[in-house]
Scaffold this motif. Structure first.
Motif, PDB file in Angstrom:
ATOM      1  N   ILE A  47      10.443 -11.350  -6.697  1.00 21.43           N
ATOM      2  CA  ILE A  47      11.252 -10.212  -7.139  1.00 21.43           C
ATOM      3  C   ILE A  47      12.274  -9.864  -6.054  1.00 21.43           C
ATOM      4  O   ILE A  47      11.916  -9.432  -4.948  1.00 21.43           O
ATOM      5  CB  ILE A  47      10.360  -8.976  -7.430  1.00 21.43           C
ATOM      6  N   SER A  48      13.526 -10.053  -6.386  1.00 19.21           N
ATOM      7  CA  SER A  48      14.608  -9.727  -5.466  1.00 19.21           C
ATOM      8  C   SER A  48      14.906  -8.227  -5.544  1.00 19.21           C
ATOM      9  O   SER A  48      15.179  -7.697  -6.619  1.00 19.21           O
ATOM     10  CB  SER A  48      15.850 -10.546  -5.848  1.00 19.21           C
ATOM     11  N   LEU A  49      14.829  -7.552  -4.403  1.00 25.99           N
ATOM     12  CA  LEU A  49      15.003  -6.097  -4.343  1.00 25.99           C
ATOM     13  C   LEU A  49      16.439  -5.748  -3.977  1.00 25.99           C
ATOM     14  O   LEU A  49      17.161  -6.579  -3.418  1.00 25.99           O
ATOM     15  CB  LEU A  49      14.059  -5.506  -3.289  1.00 25.99           C
ATOM     16  N   THR A  50      16.842  -4.517  -4.250  1.00 22.86           N
ATOM     17  CA  THR A  50      18.144  -4.063  -3.756  1.00 22.86           C
ATOM     18  C   THR A  50      18.001  -3.311  -2.441  1.00 22.86           C
ATOM     19  O   THR A  50      18.968  -3.166  -1.706  1.00 22.86           O
ATOM     20  CB  THR A  50      18.882  -3.170  -4.775  1.00 22.86           C
ATOM     21  N   GLU A  54      11.900  -0.259  -2.276  1.00 21.69           N
ATOM     22  CA  GLU A  54      11.448  -0.610  -3.627  1.00 21.69           C
ATOM     23  C   GLU A  54      10.185  -1.473  -3.548  1.00 21.69           C
ATOM     24  O   GLU A  54       9.291  -1.350  -4.389  1.00 21.69           O
ATOM     25  CB  GLU A  54      12.533  -1.390  -4.367  1.00 21.69           C
ATOM     26  N   ALA A  57       6.963   0.681  -3.115  1.00 17.74           N
ATOM     27  CA  ALA A  57       6.485   1.284  -4.363  1.00 17.74           C
ATOM     28  C   ALA A  57       5.991   0.210  -5.330  1.00 17.74           C
ATOM     29  O   ALA A  57       4.993   0.404  -6.026  1.00 17.74           O
ATOM     30  CB  ALA A  57       7.604   2.102  -5.007  1.00 17.74           C
ATOM     31  N   LEU A  58       6.685  -0.916  -5.341  1.00 16.68           N
ATOM     32  CA  LEU A  58       6.280  -2.015  -6.228  1.00 16.68           C
ATOM     33  C   LEU A  58       4.865  -2.496  -5.888  1.00 16.68           C
ATOM     34  O   LEU A  58       4.048  -2.745  -6.785  1.00 16.68           O
ATOM     35  CB  LEU A  58       7.295  -3.150  -6.118  1.00 16.68           C
ATOM     36  N   ALA A  60       2.452  -0.753  -4.562  1.00 14.54           N
ATOM     37  CA  ALA A  60       1.483   0.250  -5.011  1.00 14.54           C
ATOM     38  C   ALA A  60       1.264   0.141  -6.521  1.00 14.54           C
ATOM     39  O   ALA A  60       0.132   0.221  -7.005  1.00 14.54           O
ATOM     40  CB  ALA A  60       1.966   1.655  -4.632  1.00 14.54           C
ATOM     41  N   GLY A  61       2.352  -0.063  -7.256  1.00 13.28           N
ATOM     42  CA  GLY A  61       2.225  -0.234  -8.703  1.00 13.28           C
ATOM     43  C   GLY A  61       1.444  -1.481  -9.059  1.00 13.28           C
ATOM     44  O   GLY A  61       0.617  -1.471  -9.987  1.00 13.28           O
ATOM     45  N   ALA A  62       1.676  -2.548  -8.327  1.00 12.68           N
ATOM     46  CA  ALA A  62       0.929  -3.792  -8.569  1.00 12.68           C
ATOM     47  C   ALA A  62      -0.559  -3.571  -8.342  1.00 12.68           C
ATOM     48  O   ALA A  62      -1.398  -4.057  -9.112  1.00 12.68           O
ATOM     49  CB  ALA A  62       1.450  -4.896  -7.652  1.00 12.68           C
ATOM     50  N   ASN A  83      10.004   6.855   4.193  1.00  6.35           N
ATOM     51  CA  ASN A  83       9.507   7.906   3.296  1.00  6.35           C
ATOM     52  C   ASN A  83       8.702   7.336   2.137  1.00  6.35           C
ATOM     53  O   ASN A  83       7.744   7.953   1.667  1.00  6.35           O
ATOM     54  CB  ASN A  83      10.638   8.781   2.765  1.00  6.35           C
ATOM     55  N   MET A  84       9.077   6.138   1.672  1.00  6.11           N
ATOM     56  CA  MET A  84       8.323   5.547   0.560  1.00  6.11           C
ATOM     57  C   MET A  84       6.886   5.229   0.972  1.00  6.11           C
ATOM     58  O   MET A  84       5.983   5.196   0.149  1.00  6.11           O
ATOM     59  CB  MET A  84       9.027   4.287   0.060  1.00  6.11           C
ATOM     60  N   LEU A  87       3.854   7.298  -0.142  1.00  2.00           N
ATOM     61  CA  LEU A  87       3.062   6.909  -1.327  1.00  2.00           C
ATOM     62  C   LEU A  87       1.874   6.059  -0.892  1.00  2.00           C
ATOM     63  O   LEU A  87       0.740   6.302  -1.311  1.00  2.00           O
ATOM     64  CB  LEU A  87       3.975   6.133  -2.291  1.00  2.00           C
TER      65      LEU A  87
ATOM     66  N   PRO B  61      10.411   1.504  -9.299  1.00  2.00           N
ATOM     67  CA  PRO B  61       9.800   0.314  -8.692  1.00  2.00           C
ATOM     68  C   PRO B  61       8.276   0.296  -8.784  1.00  2.00           C
ATOM     69  O   PRO B  61       7.675  -0.779  -8.905  1.00  2.00           O
ATOM     70  CB  PRO B  61      10.273   0.349  -7.235  1.00  2.00           C
ATOM     71  N   MET B  62       7.624   1.449  -8.768  1.00  2.00           N
ATOM     72  CA  MET B  62       6.169   1.451  -8.915  1.00  2.00           C
ATOM     73  C   MET B  62       5.792   1.030 -10.338  1.00  2.00           C
ATOM     74  O   MET B  62       4.861   0.231 -10.536  1.00  2.00           O
ATOM     75  CB  MET B  62       5.597   2.827  -8.609  1.00  2.00           C
ATOM     76  N   GLY B  65       6.088  -2.705 -10.542  1.00  4.08           N
ATOM     77  CA  GLY B  65       4.937  -3.409  -9.973  1.00  4.08           C
ATOM     78  C   GLY B  65       3.761  -3.420 -10.929  1.00  4.08           C
ATOM     79  O   GLY B  65       3.072  -4.439 -11.105  1.00  4.08           O
TER      80      GLY B  65
END
Lengths: 171, 199
Positions: A47-50, A54, A57-58, A60-62, A83-84, A87, B61-62, B65
């Motif tokens: 996954i290419s981020l900007t 990101e 957070a990605l 954590a979601g995974a 700051n991210m 999370l 983005p979370m 993921g």
């Protein structure tokens, strides 16, 4: 690039064997081998981020969804993440990133120096454990340690890949 | 810029539930502040929603993921206009991810509601649906009128491409959470236990 072909491939294989299925990244020359391996590998998602936060957070979601995501970035991106990482810290999410260092050993571009020197104190101040790798023969062992700390102890871990390992880029 | 339509103001407390519909159709990630309170009000303590009280910019983005980890599930991200603009590049990341079951609802009150209701950029006519379309979201719309909410509710259920709904709502305060705080660790455990069977 010859040296990176060796440790980059070994590190990539170690991460995939440990169950890492998502590689998010902001490109860096020091991560070229791993990024290309991830793009070409049908077993994982690249996954290419900007921007680097990101990827925080990605990851954590995974984890919420039962997957392991690592973030590949250069030292300049560490500051973007601060700051991210609230999370990560507040939710006690596992987090693992690999940071190719600039601005320290042998740097020739002065613009890289301030953030490069700030990487460890900034990351540590928001709760990220930093493990530095200076030699090729330390890469695999450090990756194993970082994987255990992140995914077994729910720690946030940054593996700092020194310019002694990746070389100081001629600018 | 749709200034005229953008100035229509749907009632927040009814518009958000009506657009989301059955919250059990999704795994939900909600960004901080008003958006998290909106989702909390749908079903208190829902085990399919992760709500944030900080980490501004994390929602898209979370959610991405989570969607990458659970490609068979439909992930809904609920985010405020301030948070979305802080992390606007994450729409590009989502749009190029190859996912097709991923919807974003931007709850836009045109204010920074948590900090004194200061006027936000979207109050000056920014068309976020066009922005999302430019990034590559396949289905996008502005929902600013009563008769557009049902269309929006159907749209966020599309699974043949990314969906973005720009929901214009009043600047009335979001629903007040009753008792529980949005504990980051507790919500993580509840969510994972429901989805994966273990913490």
């Amino acid at each position: 690039m010859a040296v990176q072909e060796i440790w980059g491939n070994a590190l990539y294989d170690t991460l995939v064997e440990a169950g890492v299925g998502i590689f998010s990244y902001v490109p860096d020359g020091g991560h070229k081998v791993m990024i290309q391996r991830a793009i070409d590998d049908p077993r994982v998602r690249a996954i290419s981020l900007t921007t680097e936060e990101e990827g925080v957070a990605l990851a954590a979601g995974a984890h919420l969804g039962g997957a392991k995501a690592v973030l590949l970035m250069q030292s300049s991106g560490a500051g973007n993440c601060i700051n991210m990482l609230s999370l990560t810290a507040n939710g006690q999410f596992p987090f693992l990133c690999f940071v190719t260092m600039r601005g320290t050993f042998g740097e020739q571009n002065a613009w890289q120096v301030p953030m490069g020197k700030a990487v460890r104190p900034s990351l540590e101040s928001i709760g990220v454990d930093c493990l530095e790798v200076e030699r090729e023969d330390e890469v695999a062992e450090t990756a194993e340690a970082a994987l255990n700390m992140a995914y077994r102890s729910n720690r946030a871990v940054a593996v700092l890949l020194s310019q002694k390992l990746i070389g100081a880029k001629a600018f | 810029m749709n200034q005229q339509r953008g100035n229509q103001r749907l009632d927040r407390a009814t518009a958000v539930p009506r657009v989301i519909g059955n919250n059990r159709d999704f795994l939900i990630v909600s960004g901080l502040a008003g958006a998290a309170k909106d989702v909390h009000a749908l079903e208190e303590g829902a085990d399919n929603a992760y709500l944030m009280g900080g980490a501004m910019g994390a929602a898209v983005p979370m959610g991405l993921g989570l969607a990458l980890a659970q490609p068979e599930r439909h992930v809904l991200v609920v985010t405020g206009d301030g948070e979305l603009l802080m992390a606007i590049g994450s729409l590009a990341v989502a749009a190029t991810s190859g996912l097709t079951r991923f919807s974003v609802v931007c709850v836009d009150n045109e204010r920074y509601g948590e900090t004194g209701n200061q006027i936000a950029h979207t109050a000056m006519g920014i068309d976020l649906a066009t922005v999302a379309r430019g990034f590559g979201f396949r289905h996008t719309m502005l929902a600013a009128a009563e008769d557009e909410m049902d269309t929006a509710r159907d749209l966020i259920r599309r699974q043949d491409g990314l969906v973005f709904v720009h929901l214009k709502i009043s600047d009335a305060p979001p629903p007040k959470p009753s008792s529980r705080s949005f504990d980051g660790v507790e919500r993580k455990h509840i969510f994972r236990k429901a989805l994966l069977g273990h913490v």
